[in-house]
Design a protein around this motif. Structure first.
Motif, PDB file in Angstrom:
ATOM      1  N   ARG A  20       0.871  -1.189   0.000  1.00 41.73           N
ATOM      2  CA  ARG A  20       0.000   0.000   0.000  1.00 41.73           C
ATOM      3  C   ARG A  20       0.907   1.238   0.000  1.00 41.73           C
ATOM      4  O   ARG A  20       1.423   1.640   1.038  1.00 41.73           O
ATOM      5  CB  ARG A  20      -0.943  -0.021   1.194  1.00 41.73           C
ATOM      6  N   TYR A  21       1.067   1.814  -1.162  1.00 45.96           N
ATOM      7  CA  TYR A  21       2.052   2.880  -1.336  1.00 45.96           C
ATOM      8  C   TYR A  21       1.602   4.218  -0.759  1.00 45.96           C
ATOM      9  O   TYR A  21       2.438   5.077  -0.451  1.00 45.96           O
ATOM     10  CB  TYR A  21       2.392   3.015  -2.820  1.00 45.96           C
ATOM     11  N   SER A  22       0.311   4.415  -0.595  1.00 47.92           N
ATOM     12  CA  SER A  22      -0.165   5.693  -0.053  1.00 47.92           C
ATOM     13  C   SER A  22       0.292   5.901   1.385  1.00 47.92           C
ATOM     14  O   SER A  22       0.312   7.037   1.875  1.00 47.92           O
ATOM     15  CB  SER A  22      -1.694   5.766  -0.125  1.00 47.92           C
ATOM     16  N   ARG A  23       0.681   4.842   2.053  1.00 44.53           N
ATOM     17  CA  ARG A  23       1.119   4.946   3.445  1.00 44.53           C
ATOM     18  C   ARG A  23       2.505   5.581   3.566  1.00 44.53           C
ATOM     19  O   ARG A  23       2.852   6.096   4.621  1.00 44.53           O
ATOM     20  CB  ARG A  23       1.131   3.563   4.098  1.00 44.53           C
ATOM     21  N   ARG A  24       3.286   5.551   2.489  1.00 44.46           N
ATOM     22  CA  ARG A  24       4.632   6.100   2.577  1.00 44.46           C
ATOM     23  C   ARG A  24       4.971   7.127   1.495  1.00 44.46           C
ATOM     24  O   ARG A  24       6.033   7.736   1.550  1.00 44.46           O
ATOM     25  CB  ARG A  24       5.671   4.976   2.537  1.00 44.46           C
ATOM     26  N   LEU A  25       4.074   7.319   0.541  1.00 43.96           N
ATOM     27  CA  LEU A  25       4.312   8.295  -0.518  1.00 43.96           C
ATOM     28  C   LEU A  25       3.132   9.260  -0.571  1.00 43.96           C
ATOM     29  O   LEU A  25       2.012   8.868  -0.899  1.00 43.96           O
ATOM     30  CB  LEU A  25       4.487   7.602  -1.872  1.00 43.96           C
ATOM     31  N   ALA A  26       3.392  10.528  -0.262  1.00 45.01           N
ATOM     32  CA  ALA A  26       2.313  11.507  -0.146  1.00 45.01           C
ATOM     33  C   ALA A  26       1.571  11.722  -1.464  1.00 45.01           C
ATOM     34  O   ALA A  26       0.378  12.055  -1.456  1.00 45.01           O
ATOM     35  CB  ALA A  26       2.881  12.838   0.364  1.00 45.01           C
ATOM     36  N   TRP A  27       2.258  11.545  -2.589  1.00 45.66           N
ATOM     37  CA  TRP A  27       1.635  11.825  -3.877  1.00 45.66           C
ATOM     38  C   TRP A  27       0.798  10.663  -4.409  1.00 45.66           C
ATOM     39  O   TRP A  27       0.124  10.788  -5.434  1.00 45.66           O
ATOM     40  CB  TRP A  27       2.692  12.203  -4.912  1.00 45.66           C
ATOM     41  N   VAL A  28       0.827   9.530  -3.695  1.00 50.20           N
ATOM     42  CA  VAL A  28       0.049   8.356  -4.112  1.00 50.20           C
ATOM     43  C   VAL A  28      -1.261   8.316  -3.324  1.00 50.20           C
ATOM     44  O   VAL A  28      -1.257   8.387  -2.095  1.00 50.20           O
ATOM     45  CB  VAL A  28       0.844   7.058  -3.880  1.00 50.20           C
ATOM     46  N   SER A  29      -2.357   8.182  -4.034  1.00 50.58           N
ATOM     47  CA  SER A  29      -3.673   8.189  -3.393  1.00 50.58           C
ATOM     48  C   SER A  29      -4.065   6.800  -2.902  1.00 50.58           C
ATOM     49  O   SER A  29      -3.523   5.782  -3.339  1.00 50.58           O
ATOM     50  CB  SER A  29      -4.729   8.685  -4.386  1.00 50.58           C
ATOM     51  N   HIS A  30      -5.031   6.774  -1.983  1.00 48.92           N
ATOM     52  CA  HIS A  30      -5.575   5.495  -1.525  1.00 48.92           C
ATOM     53  C   HIS A  30      -6.230   4.748  -2.687  1.00 48.92           C
ATOM     54  O   HIS A  30      -6.237   3.516  -2.712  1.00 48.92           O
ATOM     55  CB  HIS A  30      -6.594   5.729  -0.396  1.00 48.92           C
ATOM     56  N   ALA A  31      -6.778   5.501  -3.628  1.00 44.20           N
ATOM     57  CA  ALA A  31      -7.420   4.868  -4.784  1.00 44.20           C
ATOM     58  C   ALA A  31      -6.417   4.038  -5.569  1.00 44.20           C
ATOM     59  O   ALA A  31      -6.743   2.938  -6.044  1.00 44.20           O
ATOM     60  CB  ALA A  31      -8.040   5.938  -5.679  1.00 44.20           C
ATOM     61  N   SER A  36      -5.989   0.657  -4.005  1.00 44.10           N
ATOM     62  CA  SER A  36      -7.127  -0.239  -4.261  1.00 44.10           C
ATOM     63  C   SER A  36      -7.103  -0.774  -5.691  1.00 44.10           C
ATOM     64  O   SER A  36      -7.380  -1.954  -5.929  1.00 44.10           O
ATOM     65  CB  SER A  36      -8.437   0.514  -4.012  1.00 44.10           C
ATOM     66  N   ILE A  37      -6.762   0.101  -6.631  1.00 42.05           N
ATOM     67  CA  ILE A  37      -6.691  -0.312  -8.036  1.00 42.05           C
ATOM     68  C   ILE A  37      -5.606  -1.362  -8.222  1.00 42.05           C
ATOM     69  O   ILE A  37      -5.812  -2.392  -8.876  1.00 42.05           O
ATOM     70  CB  ILE A  37      -6.422   0.915  -8.932  1.00 42.05           C
ATOM     71  N   LEU A  38      -4.447  -1.114  -7.630  1.00 43.23           N
ATOM     72  CA  LEU A  38      -3.333  -2.056  -7.745  1.00 43.23           C
ATOM     73  C   LEU A  38      -3.668  -3.389  -7.096  1.00 43.23           C
ATOM     74  O   LEU A  38      -3.355  -4.457  -7.640  1.00 43.23           O
ATOM     75  CB  LEU A  38      -2.084  -1.456  -7.103  1.00 43.23           C
ATOM     76  N   ALA A  39      -4.329  -3.346  -5.946  1.00 47.29           N
ATOM     77  CA  ALA A  39      -4.688  -4.583  -5.251  1.00 47.29           C
ATOM     78  C   ALA A  39      -5.598  -5.461  -6.106  1.00 47.29           C
ATOM     79  O   ALA A  39      -5.467  -6.690  -6.104  1.00 47.29           O
ATOM     80  CB  ALA A  39      -5.370  -4.255  -3.925  1.00 47.29           C
ATOM     81  N   VAL A  86      -5.145   0.531 -16.490  1.00 52.31           N
ATOM     82  CA  VAL A  86      -4.293   1.707 -16.708  1.00 52.31           C
ATOM     83  C   VAL A  86      -5.114   2.995 -16.671  1.00 52.31           C
ATOM     84  O   VAL A  86      -4.658   4.008 -16.129  1.00 52.31           O
ATOM     85  CB  VAL A  86      -3.516   1.573 -18.021  1.00 52.31           C
ATOM     86  N   ARG A  87      -6.322   2.983 -17.199  1.00 52.20           N
ATOM     87  CA  ARG A  87      -7.178   4.179 -17.142  1.00 52.20           C
ATOM     88  C   ARG A  87      -7.444   4.576 -15.696  1.00 52.20           C
ATOM     89  O   ARG A  87      -7.400   5.765 -15.335  1.00 52.20           O
ATOM     90  CB  ARG A  87      -8.504   3.925 -17.872  1.00 52.20           C
ATOM     91  N   LEU A  88      -7.724   3.594 -14.859  1.00 49.79           N
ATOM     92  CA  LEU A  88      -7.995   3.889 -13.454  1.00 49.79           C
ATOM     93  C   LEU A  88      -6.761   4.407 -12.737  1.00 49.79           C
ATOM     94  O   LEU A  88      -6.843   5.315 -11.905  1.00 49.79           O
ATOM     95  CB  LEU A  88      -8.545   2.640 -12.768  1.00 49.79           C
ATOM     96  N   VAL A  89      -5.602   3.835 -13.065  1.00 53.42           N
ATOM     97  CA  VAL A  89      -4.355   4.313 -12.475  1.00 53.42           C
ATOM     98  C   VAL A  89      -4.106   5.772 -12.870  1.00 53.42           C
ATOM     99  O   VAL A  89      -3.756   6.616 -12.031  1.00 53.42           O
ATOM    100  CB  VAL A  89      -3.164   3.426 -12.911  1.00 53.42           C
ATOM    101  N   ALA A  90      -4.278   6.087 -14.133  1.00 52.06           N
ATOM    102  CA  ALA A  90      -4.058   7.453 -14.610  1.00 52.06           C
ATOM    103  C   ALA A  90      -5.005   8.420 -13.909  1.00 52.06           C
ATOM    104  O   ALA A  90      -4.610   9.541 -13.511  1.00 52.06           O
ATOM    105  CB  ALA A  90      -4.255   7.518 -16.122  1.00 52.06           C
ATOM    106  N   ARG A  91      -6.250   8.010 -13.726  1.00 49.62           N
ATOM    107  CA  ARG A  91      -7.216   8.862 -13.046  1.00 49.62           C
ATOM    108  C   ARG A  91      -6.829   9.086 -11.577  1.00 49.62           C
ATOM    109  O   ARG A  91      -6.971  10.193 -11.055  1.00 49.62           O
ATOM    110  CB  ARG A  91      -8.608   8.221 -13.131  1.00 49.62           C
ATOM    111  N   ALA A  92      -6.315   8.042 -10.948  1.00 41.19           N
ATOM    112  CA  ALA A  92      -5.952   8.131  -9.529  1.00 41.19           C
ATOM    113  C   ALA A  92      -4.708   8.972  -9.292  1.00 41.19           C
ATOM    114  O   ALA A  92      -4.550   9.571  -8.216  1.00 41.19           O
ATOM    115  CB  ALA A  92      -5.735   6.731  -8.960  1.00 41.19           C
ATOM    116  N   LEU A  93      -3.829   9.064 -10.297  1.00 45.15           N
ATOM    117  CA  LEU A  93      -2.545   9.755 -10.098  1.00 45.15           C
ATOM    118  C   LEU A  93      -2.472  11.109 -10.789  1.00 45.15           C
ATOM    119  O   LEU A  93      -1.491  11.834 -10.613  1.00 45.15           O
ATOM    120  CB  LEU A  93      -1.406   8.869 -10.624  1.00 45.15           C
ATOM    121  N   THR A  94      -3.474  11.446 -11.584  1.00 50.58           N
ATOM    122  CA  THR A  94      -3.462  12.722 -12.292  1.00 50.58           C
ATOM    123  C   THR A  94      -4.280  13.748 -11.526  1.00 50.58           C
ATOM    124  O   THR A  94      -5.459  13.520 -11.254  1.00 50.58           O
ATOM    125  CB  THR A  94      -4.020  12.560 -13.711  1.00 50.58           C
ATOM    126  N   PRO A  95      -3.668  14.865 -11.168  1.00 53.04           N
ATOM    127  CA  PRO A  95      -4.383  15.908 -10.401  1.00 53.04           C
ATOM    128  C   PRO A  95      -5.599  16.425 -11.143  1.00 53.04           C
ATOM    129  O   PRO A  95      -5.596  16.520 -12.370  1.00 53.04           O
ATOM    130  CB  PRO A  95      -3.338  17.001 -10.210  1.00 53.04           C
TER     131      PRO A  95
END
Length: 266
Positions: free
Chosen positions: A222-233, A236-239, A257-266
């Motif tokens: 779960r990368y959101s726990r240690r990287l501020a720019w990574v969302s909880h979404a 979940s998508i990666l899991a 990939v569409r969901l990842v882009a949406r989760a990481l794009t401001p």
């Protein structure tokens, strides 16, 4: 093959592109049919056993069948060599920016979905098998090396007596000896996405057995726990894309990939 090489079969060698574990890739021009420079993959002399030649021919046949703007264009396969499109921008790892990585992942996801619709599973998705054109903004990324690909329509698939894929990206079902599927490619693409976006693959271990155990039994990080720019979404998508059960993953690589882009794009 003597060095320096200036000619091989019907090809004039212009330079070295790279070396792998079993082959050398050259920039070459076909002598009898002049045209754009090609990438010429030549098997090393010690890697010309029947199984090596079979793998090279499988690489050619599957890439030819999976023809797509983001699949490497193959030209011809001969005795121990394969001529293909020269993709001159290096591997995807050289891109260096989040938007570029997301674009490349979308390109490869599109290529994989196309192959899957044709009943072809790549079986070795990883950063080193994704090349980019020097004019990346125009032509994007290209999926290469179909040497261990398989067809879902084969009546008698090859038995899973060994793991041909690269362990950092290998889905749990493959490690259990089950047949690869489109979902297996999705798992590998998810591992590739993590390496490109985060800097390391999801699971890292000092031994092969440790890496296998991680894929089989450890939860997805779960990368959101240690990287501020990574969302909880993103977590979940990666899991879901890396679910231990392939039936629980996304229906297509492009959806992931569409969901990842949406989760990481401001």
């Amino acid at each position: 093959m003597p060095e320096p090489v200036t000619r091989f079969d019907d090809f004039a060698i212009e330079g070295l592109v790279g070396r792998g574990g079993s082959a050398t890739v050259y920039r070459a021009q076909r002598i009898s049919r002049p045209g754009p420079a090609l990438a010429l993959k030549v098997l090393d002399e010690r890697h010309r056993a029947p199984s090596d030649l079979e793998r090279l021919h499988r690489e050619f046949e599957f890439a030819r069948r999976a023809a797509h703007p983001h699949v490497v264009v193959v030209d011809e396969c001969g005795d121990g060599w394969l001529a293909m499109e020269l993709v001159d921008g290096g591997t995807v790892s050289t891109l260096g920016t989040l938007p570029a990585f997301l674009t490349a992942l979308a390109d490869v996801a599109e290529a994989l979905d196309h192959a899957h619709r044709l009943g072809i599973v790549h079986c070795d998705v990883k950063p080193s098998n994704i090349l980019v054109h020097s004019d990346f903004s125009v032509r994007g990324a290209v999926l290469v090396d179909f040497g261990v690909a398989r067809s879902l329509t084969e009546r008698a698939p090859r038995p899973a007596t060994r793991i041909d894929a690269s362990l950092p990206y290998t889905a749990p079902e493959i490690l259990h000896g089950r047949t690869a599927s489109a979902a297996s490619d999705e798992y590998a693409l998810a591992c590739t996405a993590v390496e490109l976006l985060i800097g390391t693959p999801p699971f890292v271990a000092s031994t092969a057995m440790g890496l296998i155990d991680a894929h089989l039994s450890q939860p997805v990080p779960r990368y959101s726990r240690r990287l501020a720019w990574v969302s909880h979404a993103f977590d979940s998508i990666l899991a879901k894309a890396m679910a231990k059960d392939p039936d629980h993953r996304y229906a297509t690589c492009s959806e992931f990939v569409r969901l990842v882009a949406r989760a990481l794009t401001p």
